[in-house]
Enzyme design. Structure first.
Site, mmCIF file in Angstrom:
data_model
loop_
_atom_site.group_PDB
_atom_site.id
_atom_site.type_symbol
_atom_site.label_atom_id
_atom_site.label_comp_id
_atom_site.label_asym_id
_atom_site.label_seq_id
_atom_site.Cartn_x
_atom_site.Cartn_y
_atom_site.Cartn_z
ATOM 1 N N SER A 179 0.788 -1.132 -0.023
ATOM 2 C CA SER A 179 0.006 0.076 -0.085
ATOM 3 C C SER A 179 0.926 1.541 0.030
ATOM 4 O O SER A 179 0.406 2.352 -0.347
ATOM 5 C CB SER A 179 -0.964 0.098 1.186
ATOM 6 O OG SER A 179 -0.168 0.021 2.281
ATOM 7 N N HIS A 207 -5.210 -3.787 -2.310
ATOM 8 C CA HIS A 207 -5.088 -2.851 -3.235
ATOM 9 C C HIS A 207 -4.578 -3.372 -4.621
ATOM 10 O O HIS A 207 -3.994 -2.630 -5.532
ATOM 11 C CB HIS A 207 -3.741 -1.919 -2.785
ATOM 12 C CG HIS A 207 -3.961 -1.077 -1.706
ATOM 13 N ND1 HIS A 207 -4.240 0.103 -1.490
ATOM 14 C CD2 HIS A 207 -3.743 -1.512 -0.627
ATOM 15 C CE1 HIS A 207 -4.628 0.712 -0.568
ATOM 16 N NE2 HIS A 207 -4.042 -0.373 0.432
ATOM 17 N N LYS A 238 -11.895 -0.042 -1.349
ATOM 18 C CA LYS A 238 -10.893 0.430 -2.588
ATOM 19 C C LYS A 238 -11.503 0.648 -3.707
ATOM 20 O O LYS A 238 -12.239 1.474 -4.178
ATOM 21 C CB LYS A 238 -9.622 -0.048 -2.663
ATOM 22 C CG LYS A 238 -8.528 0.353 -1.465
ATOM 23 C CD LYS A 238 -8.619 -0.235 -0.103
ATOM 24 C CE LYS A 238 -7.828 -0.403 0.894
ATOM 25 N NZ LYS A 238 -8.116 -0.763 2.240
#
Length: 392
Positions: A179, A207, A238
């Protein structure tokens, strides 16, 4: 409680104090936000595919509110397990081509719950040094031995596996995309080591989910390794633009987590409206391929512009692009100067990143235009030269 004031003063002196800043989305101008009534280009959020404000997701959640109410009322094992959960978990299992799936309240909760459920005092967890804090905390709470290997260093991991080869249970856990650095884990090598040493392998796709694979399944699917991963975890905060997390795997894994994952057992279930919104977002993630294609092209282009400007941005193709500043105070000045230019970025400082590696972390979205990124790259280069981060 005077000690708090003294400790906070010390943090301020080191450029490490955090404060909360109010932001608001601009619904008719995605990719931007309002901060103190100023419109800023948002290069800090994790809304990679631009789904957080998508009208279909919002409408699905609105309709669910009228049917299901505002909250779930209890944990999933009591009365909080509403029909939208079953629908979503069936969708997730089909999407990931796994036997079963389980939804958690957040990525942090999922990692803590899964790790605690799988290992304990007599076991060992092998964890990349740059793994997310939720993984680190999950290992600490499990009371298993924590064997940290140097970032993406497979020889170091092999030596640790050799040293602990007689442990009762062995778990290797890694982020798929890291990240704060934006690089990827060497998943093929991790799979080979997992096989060789009889370990379990857990991959956190927080991610990378939505961004890689033919239908956004994640990096494991892109590399053809999904069947080799024992515990596949991802988030909805996300790429999905909503909130929550999931774990996919075998029927026996999911049944074990239902019985042993303490955060699942003892937390109130996410509101059904949120679950319904996730289901809609999952359909968009799978069907709207242009979002992945647009984000991939934007990431390559922005990386190229920063590289040509003279920045060392590291390897990778993810939308996470850090510029290492080093000094905390300088990173804060960099962030403030970018805000003056109409660009929202955040100075990332220890303990989120190792000491001496404070950085500006850019995070792109499919809704950013070429004009947005051209303007941002020019401002970043100019400010970096002014601050001495980059030589002219």
């Amino acid at each position: 409680m005077d000690w708090m004031e003294k400790e906070l003063a010390a943090l301020t002196g080191e450029g490490l104090e955090r404060t909360l800043t109010w932001h608001a989305p601009i619904t008719d101008n995605p990719g931007y936000l309002l901060r103190e009534n100023r419109m800023l280009l948002d290069l800090s959020s994790n809304d990679y595919l631009g789904l957080a404000g998508h009208s279909a997701v919002v409408e699905a959640m609105r309709q669910a509110l009228f049917v299901e109410g505002a909250g779930s009322g209890a944990s999933r094992l009591v009365t909080g397990n509403r029909r939208p959960y079953r629908v979503l978990e069936e969708q997730l299992a089909a999407w990931q081509q796994s036997e079963a799936a389980l939804v958690f309240g957040s990525g942090y909760i999922a990692n803590i719950g899964v790790i605690q459920a799988l290992v304990s005092r007599d076991d060992v967890v092998f964890s990349d040094k740059l793994n997310h804090a939720s993984i680190v905390d999950g290992i600490a709470l499990s009371r298993a031995e924590h064997a940290r290997y140097r970032h993406n260093d497979m020889e170091h991991l092999r030596s640790l596996l050799n040293r602990h080869r007689d442990k009762r249970r062995k778990l290797i856990v890694t982020d798929a995309v890291f990240s704060m650095d934006g690089d990827c884990a060497p998943l093929q090598e991790l799979v080979a080591l997992k096989r060789e040493y009889g370990a379990m392998l857990m991959v956190d796709e927080a991610h990378s989910g939505g961004l890689y694979g033919p239908r956004g399944e994640g990096l494991c699917h892109k590399l053809g390794l999904s069947n080799e991963v024992d515990i596949h975890m991802g988030t909805f905060s996300k790429s999905f633009g909503v909130y929550g997390a999931y774990v996919c795997g075998s029927h026996i894994l999911i049944q074990w987590l239902i019985n042993r994952a303490r955060p699942l057992i003892y937390s109130t279930a996410l509101p059904p409206s949120v679950i319904t919104g996730i289901s809609q977002a999952l359909a968009l993630v799978q069907d709207e391929h242009w979002r992945r294609e647009r984000l991939s092209a934007a990431s390559r282009r922005f990386r190229s512009m920063l590289g040509e400007a003279g920045f060392e941005i590291g390897r990778g193709d993810s939308p996470i692009i850090p510029i290492i500043v080093g000094d905390n105070a300088k990173a804060l000045r960099f962030s403030s100067a970018l805000e003056e230019e109409g660009i929202a970025t955040v100075a990332i400082r220890p303990p989120t990143v190792p000491s001496g590696t404070a950085r500006i972390r850019f995070s792109l979205s499919a809704v950013h235009s070429d004009e947005d990124l051209n303007r941002a790259a020019a401002a970043i280069r100019r400010i970096a030269i002014e601050l001495g981060v980059l030589r002219s």
